[in-house]
Design a protein around this motif. Sequence first.
Motif, PDB file in Angstrom:
ATOM      1  N   LYS A  89      -4.326  40.769  10.086  1.00  0.00           N
ATOM      2  CA  LYS A  89      -5.689  40.627  10.590  1.00  0.00           C
ATOM      3  C   LYS A  89      -6.647  41.678  10.035  1.00  0.00           C
ATOM      4  CE  LYS A  89      -3.900  39.897  14.935  1.00  0.00           C
ATOM      5  NZ  LYS A  89      -3.968  39.973  16.374  1.00  0.00           N
ATOM      6  N   THR A  90      -6.123  42.820   9.597  1.00  0.00           N
ATOM      7  CA  THR A  90      -7.014  43.925   9.252  1.00  0.00           C
ATOM      8  C   THR A  90      -6.912  44.409   7.804  1.00  0.00           C
ATOM      9  OG1 THR A  90      -5.389  45.559  10.030  1.00  0.00           O
ATOM     10  CG2 THR A  90      -7.006  44.774  11.632  1.00  0.00           C
ATOM     11  N   ASP A  91      -5.787  44.238   7.159  1.00  0.00           N
ATOM     12  CA  ASP A  91      -5.586  44.786   5.821  1.00  0.00           C
ATOM     13  C   ASP A  91      -6.339  43.971   4.770  1.00  0.00           C
ATOM     14  OD1 ASP A  91      -4.047  45.143   3.156  1.00  0.00           O
ATOM     15  OD2 ASP A  91      -3.307  46.773   4.435  1.00  0.00           O
ATOM     16  N   SER A  92      -6.980  44.662   3.872  1.00  0.00           N
ATOM     17  CA  SER A  92      -7.780  43.987   2.838  1.00  0.00           C
ATOM     18  C   SER A  92      -6.937  43.141   1.882  1.00  0.00           C
ATOM     19  CB  SER A  92      -8.598  45.011   2.046  1.00  0.00           C
ATOM     20  OG  SER A  92      -7.743  45.910   1.374  1.00  0.00           O
ATOM     21  N   ASP A  93      -5.648  43.386   1.822  1.00  0.00           N
ATOM     22  CA  ASP A  93      -4.783  42.582   0.945  1.00  0.00           C
ATOM     23  C   ASP A  93      -4.732  41.110   1.372  1.00  0.00           C
ATOM     24  OD1 ASP A  93      -4.171  44.760  -0.621  1.00  0.00           O
ATOM     25  OD2 ASP A  93      -2.257  45.155   0.362  1.00  0.00           O
ATOM     26  N   PHE A  94      -5.089  40.847   2.610  1.00  0.00           N
ATOM     27  CA  PHE A  94      -5.014  39.473   3.118  1.00  0.00           C
ATOM     28  C   PHE A  94      -6.360  38.748   3.133  1.00  0.00           C
ATOM     29  CE2 PHE A  94      -1.343  41.688   4.879  1.00  0.00           C
ATOM     30  CZ  PHE A  94      -0.338  40.818   4.530  1.00  0.00           C
ATOM     31  N   VAL A  95      -7.392  39.378   2.616  1.00  0.00           N
ATOM     32  CA  VAL A  95      -8.737  38.787   2.648  1.00  0.00           C
ATOM     33  C   VAL A  95      -8.762  37.392   2.024  1.00  0.00           C
ATOM     34  CG1 VAL A  95     -11.074  39.011   1.695  1.00  0.00           C
ATOM     35  CG2 VAL A  95      -9.975  40.965   2.778  1.00  0.00           C
ATOM     36  N   LYS A  96      -8.101  37.242   0.900  1.00  0.00           N
ATOM     37  CA  LYS A  96      -8.180  35.970   0.159  1.00  0.00           C
ATOM     38  C   LYS A  96      -7.507  34.801   0.869  1.00  0.00           C
ATOM     39  CE  LYS A  96      -8.687  38.007  -4.375  1.00  0.00           C
ATOM     40  NZ  LYS A  96      -8.178  38.102  -5.741  1.00  0.00           N
ATOM     41  N   ILE A  97      -6.602  35.076   1.806  1.00  0.00           N
ATOM     42  CA  ILE A  97      -5.912  33.955   2.460  1.00  0.00           C
ATOM     43  C   ILE A  97      -6.294  33.794   3.933  1.00  0.00           C
ATOM     44  CG2 ILE A  97      -3.964  34.025   0.884  1.00  0.00           C
ATOM     45  CD1 ILE A  97      -2.328  35.287   3.212  1.00  0.00           C
ATOM     46  N   ARG A  98      -7.093  34.672   4.472  1.00  0.00           N
ATOM     47  CA  ARG A  98      -7.429  34.604   5.907  1.00  0.00           C
ATOM     48  C   ARG A  98      -8.131  33.312   6.304  1.00  0.00           C
ATOM     49  NH1 ARG A  98      -9.098  40.477   6.047  1.00  0.00           N
ATOM     50  NH2 ARG A  98      -7.125  41.472   6.574  1.00  0.00           N
ATOM     51  N   GLN A  99      -8.838  32.698   5.401  1.00  0.00           N
ATOM     52  CA  GLN A  99      -9.566  31.467   5.734  1.00  0.00           C
ATOM     53  C   GLN A  99      -8.728  30.205   5.566  1.00  0.00           C
ATOM     54  OE1 GLN A  99     -12.441  31.653   7.347  1.00  0.00           O
ATOM     55  NE2 GLN A  99     -12.059  33.845   7.172  1.00  0.00           N
ATOM     56  N   HIS A 100      -7.532  30.335   5.049  1.00  0.00           N
ATOM     57  CA  HIS A 100      -6.657  29.180   4.880  1.00  0.00           C
ATOM     58  C   HIS A 100      -6.095  28.732   6.230  1.00  0.00           C
ATOM     59  CE1 HIS A 100      -6.441  28.997   0.466  1.00  0.00           C
ATOM     60  NE2 HIS A 100      -6.687  30.301   0.547  1.00  0.00           N
TER      61      HIS A 100
END
Length: 61
Positions: free
Chosen positions: A26-37
């Motif tokens: 929820k918070t780490d920038s590494d997951f930004v690209k998949i959070r909207q999937h």
Amino acid sequence: MNSQLAVNNLKSAIELNPNKWQELAKTDSDFVKIRQHADFKQLIRQSQESRNQKSRKKSKK
């Protein structure tokens, strides 16, 4: 980037250490690209529900 592979790997990580990986997802920038999937959102929702159920069971004991 293979979003489905990232979600599958995150699912495995959550199964091993839910407290750590749910928060990081929820918070780490590494997951930004998949959070909207949709798969990512579903995984986070399901893992949170599972965590809440386990917490309720422990508090009933």
